[in-house]
Design a protein around this motif. Structure first.
Motif, short mmCIF file in Angstrom:
data_model
loop_
_atom_site.label_atom_id
_atom_site.label_comp_id
_atom_site.label_asym_id
_atom_site.label_seq_id
_atom_site.Cartn_x
_atom_site.Cartn_y
_atom_site.Cartn_z
N TYR A 131 0.98 -1.43 -0.04
CA TYR A 131 0.00 -0.06 0.13
C TYR A 131 0.73 1.33 0.01
O TYR A 131 0.51 2.48 -0.62
CB TYR A 131 -0.96 0.04 1.38
N TYR A 132 1.94 1.24 0.81
CA TYR A 132 2.80 2.35 0.66
C TYR A 132 3.90 2.46 -0.36
O TYR A 132 4.22 1.21 -0.94
CB TYR A 132 3.74 2.44 2.22
N GLU A 133 4.51 3.58 -0.45
CA GLU A 133 5.21 4.03 -1.62
C GLU A 133 6.59 3.02 -1.62
O GLU A 133 7.29 2.77 -2.66
CB GLU A 133 5.74 5.52 -1.62
N ASN A 134 6.97 2.48 -0.42
CA ASN A 134 8.17 1.86 -0.20
C ASN A 134 7.82 0.22 -0.47
O ASN A 134 8.62 -0.63 -0.13
CB ASN A 134 8.81 2.04 1.01
N GLY A 135 6.58 0.03 -0.75
CA GLY A 135 6.19 -1.42 -0.96
C GLY A 135 5.71 -2.10 0.39
O GLY A 135 5.31 -3.30 0.52
N GLU A 136 5.47 -1.36 1.43
CA GLU A 136 5.06 -1.80 2.89
C GLU A 136 3.56 -2.32 2.82
O GLU A 136 2.88 -1.27 2.46
CB GLU A 136 5.45 -1.00 3.79
N ASP A 137 3.28 -3.02 3.41
CA ASP A 137 1.80 -3.48 3.30
C ASP A 137 1.12 -2.56 4.39
O ASP A 137 1.80 -2.18 5.65
CB ASP A 137 1.39 -4.98 3.72
N ALA A 138 -0.26 -2.23 4.46
CA ALA A 138 -1.13 -1.58 5.36
C ALA A 138 -1.86 -2.55 6.13
O ALA A 138 -2.51 -3.52 5.65
CB ALA A 138 -1.91 -0.55 4.66
N LEU A 139 -1.77 -2.36 7.32
CA LEU A 139 -2.88 -3.24 7.93
C LEU A 139 -3.96 -2.29 8.47
O LEU A 139 -4.08 -1.20 8.84
CB LEU A 139 -2.32 -3.63 9.64
N VAL A 140 -5.16 -2.80 7.86
CA VAL A 140 -6.57 -2.16 8.26
C VAL A 140 -7.08 -2.61 9.62
O VAL A 140 -7.23 -3.64 9.80
CB VAL A 140 -7.46 -2.30 7.07
N MET A 141 -7.29 -1.42 10.43
CA MET A 141 -7.88 -1.72 11.57
C MET A 141 -9.18 -1.19 11.80
O MET A 141 -9.45 -0.26 11.33
CB MET A 141 -6.96 -1.22 12.86
N ASN A 142 -10.12 -1.75 12.65
CA ASN A 142 -11.46 -1.69 12.84
C ASN A 142 -11.82 -1.45 14.15
O ASN A 142 -11.52 -2.40 15.05
CB ASN A 142 -12.25 -2.54 11.92
N LYS A 143 -12.75 -0.53 14.63
CA LYS A 143 -13.20 -0.49 15.79
C LYS A 143 -14.74 -0.25 15.75
O LYS A 143 -15.17 0.63 15.09
CB LYS A 143 -12.62 0.91 16.82
N GLU A 144 -15.50 -1.21 16.36
CA GLU A 144 -17.03 -1.39 16.16
C GLU A 144 -17.36 -0.25 17.33
O GLU A 144 -16.88 -0.45 18.49
CB GLU A 144 -17.49 -2.51 16.73
#
Ligand SMILES: CC(C)(COP(=O)(O)OP(=O)(O)OC[C@H]1O[C@@H](n2cnc3c(N)ncnc32)[C@H](O)[C@@H]1OP(=O)(O)O)[C@@H](O)C(=O)NCCC(=O)NCCS
Length: 148
Positions: A131-144
């Motif tokens: 997801y990021y410009e250096n190729g790093e993944d993003a973790l999507v976090m969620n709060k209900e």
């Protein structure tokens, strides 16, 4: 030390962009922030002001659900509770807006932020690969949130 959280104005944009560049080495950009502040009814931006200067900010979009779009505290003011204060304020804002959940993206390597979000009940949801410009993944976090 005197501090306050206050709504961001267009006069704050250049200081926030300088801060984003120091912290993330990139910025959401003047145009996006300016448009959000002046035209987007779903955008909520606030700044952390300490002794008269901006030392952090958070941007949120609150529609049928909420999304934290950017958030930082300047290095010299970290680990003093300001990040928690800002996140608590954002969660309260979302609760008052009766949204069901808040999401955000965080770098998989960003343990400080992940710890903070977990402390406030955010749970890992899924990854956005490279997801990021250096190729790093993003973790999507969620709060209900409890909706009354
Ligand atoms: C993430 C960030 C906003 C936290 O701000 P902060 O003012 O330091 O946060 P607080 O002092 O309120 O700390 C709250 C919690 O965050 C976590 N945390 C903060 N600094 C940490 C560190 N160095 N190591 C591990 N966990 C840490 C802890 O869970 C801490 O709770 P605790 O004090 O009970 O252990 C700040 O580190 C930052 O601006 N980082 C760079 C930008 C960034 O990553 N933004 C988020 C993008 S998704």
């Amino acid at each position: 030390m005197k501090y306050q959280l206050r709504p961001m104005t267009t006069d704050d944009i250049s200081a926030v962009i300088e801060g984003e560049m120091r912290v993330f080495t990139h910025t959401l950009g003047f145009d996006l922030i300016y448009t959000d502040l002046t035209l987007n009814p779903y955008a909520y931006y606030f700044v952390l002001e300490i002794d008269g200067t901006i030392q952090g900010y958070m941007g949120l979009w609150i529609e049928d659900h909420a999304q934290i779009i950017n958030f930082y505290v300047e290095k010299e003011y970290r680990c003093m509770g300001f990040g928690s204060m800002m996140l608590e304020f954002a969660i309260e804002l979302c609760q008052m807006s009766h949204v069901k959940n808040i999401t955000l993206e965080v770098r998989v390597s960003n343990d400080e932020a992940k710890n903070l979000y977990e402390k406030y009940g955010f749970k890992p949801s899924h990854f956005r690969k490279q997801y990021y410009e250096n190729g790093e993944d993003a973790l999507v976090m969620n709060k209900e949130l409890e909706v009354e």
